[in-house]
Design an enzyme around this catalytic site. Structure first.
Site, PDB file in Angstrom:
ATOM      1  N   PHE A 255      35.035 -66.303 -31.789  1.00 55.08           N
ATOM      2  CA  PHE A 255      35.030 -67.453 -32.700  1.00 55.08           C
ATOM      3  C   PHE A 255      35.292 -68.797 -32.042  1.00 55.08           C
ATOM      4  O   PHE A 255      35.405 -69.797 -32.733  1.00 55.08           O
ATOM      5  CB  PHE A 255      36.028 -67.290 -33.864  1.00 55.08           C
ATOM      6  N   ASP A 256      35.414 -68.868 -30.721  1.00 60.34           N
ATOM      7  CA  ASP A 256      35.635 -70.166 -30.088  1.00 60.34           C
ATOM      8  C   ASP A 256      34.992 -70.213 -28.704  1.00 60.34           C
ATOM      9  O   ASP A 256      35.612 -70.650 -27.732  1.00 60.34           O
ATOM     10  CB  ASP A 256      37.138 -70.464 -30.005  1.00 60.34           C
ATOM     11  N   ILE A 257      33.737 -69.768 -28.631  1.00 62.84           N
ATOM     12  CA  ILE A 257      33.002 -69.832 -27.374  1.00 62.84           C
ATOM     13  C   ILE A 257      32.582 -71.279 -27.158  1.00 62.84           C
ATOM     14  O   ILE A 257      31.851 -71.857 -27.967  1.00 62.84           O
ATOM     15  CB  ILE A 257      31.765 -68.902 -27.395  1.00 62.84           C
TER      16      ILE A 257
ATOM     17  N   THR B 181      35.569 -74.432 -33.119  1.00 66.22           N
ATOM     18  CA  THR B 181      35.582 -75.831 -32.723  1.00 66.22           C
ATOM     19  C   THR B 181      34.332 -76.512 -33.257  1.00 66.22           C
ATOM     20  O   THR B 181      33.229 -75.958 -33.146  1.00 66.22           O
ATOM     21  CB  THR B 181      35.622 -75.936 -31.179  1.00 66.22           C
TER      22      THR B 181
END
Length: 191
Positions: free
Chosen positions: A61-63, A102
């Protein structure tokens, strides 16, 4: 031009995040297109491992470039699992209460369920946005923009990709155009 001591630090530090390279003044001179492509493949393999090879599936969920660490040999490692969610390998859909990630890298279905279900594909979207940033050498979201159309980075890179001489805006020469085209096409497929 970057200070030599900063370049030396970046090349000798045990782990430096990818964003330190791709947002630098001359990222392609530091990394080179072949190495950038190898980093992109390494990240894809890491995601494949998280999504399909672990005993428990992990959706990150935050690559984003800040969460990709490069060792001294420029091997990528996915880091910062603070927003990650574990799920059973048999499940393809995830249930979530709030959005995670993000801005600029969040898949639409994570933000609003009207676009579909949350799954490992959410990480694939983030990976695609990151690939486009790697090629473009700039952030996909600007804090201040003159036109609202400038906010959506894929439009900017697609417009340059569609033009005959457009890849030169991304510092792409004829010799390495094939690598850049592959990365752009894959990035656009992912998003």
């Amino acid at each position: 031009m970057r200070d030599q001591s900063e370049l030396l630090y970046m090349s000798t530090c045990p782990t430096v995040s990818l964003d330190k390279y791709i947002y630098s003044e001359h990222p392609k001179e530091i990394l080179g297109w072949e190495r950038l492509y190898a980093i992109a493949i390494g990240i894809a393999r890491g995601l494949e491992y998280l999504h399909h090879s672990c005993n428990t599936r992990i959706v990150h969920f935050d690559i984003k470039p800040q969460n990709i660490l490069l060792d001294k040999d420029f091997n990528p490692k996915i880091a910062d699992f603070g927003l990650a969610k574990l799920c059973h390998t048999k499940k393809s859909k995830l249930s979530m209460i709030g959005a995670r990630g993000t801005i600029g890298f969040i898949a639409r279905e994570v933000h609003s369920r009207t676009f579909g279900v949350v799954s490992t594909k959410s990480d694939v979207y983030s990976y695609g946005m990151m690939l486009l940033e790697m090629v473009g050498g700039r952030r996909n979201v600007k804090s201040i923009v003159a036109k609202s159309s400038e906010k959506y980075f894929p439009d900017w890179i697609y417009d340059h990709f569609a033009q005959d001489e457009g890849l030169q805006a991304c510092d792409v020469t004829r010799e390495i155009e094939e690598i850049a085209r592959k990365m752009i096409i894959i990035g656009l497929w992912c998003i």
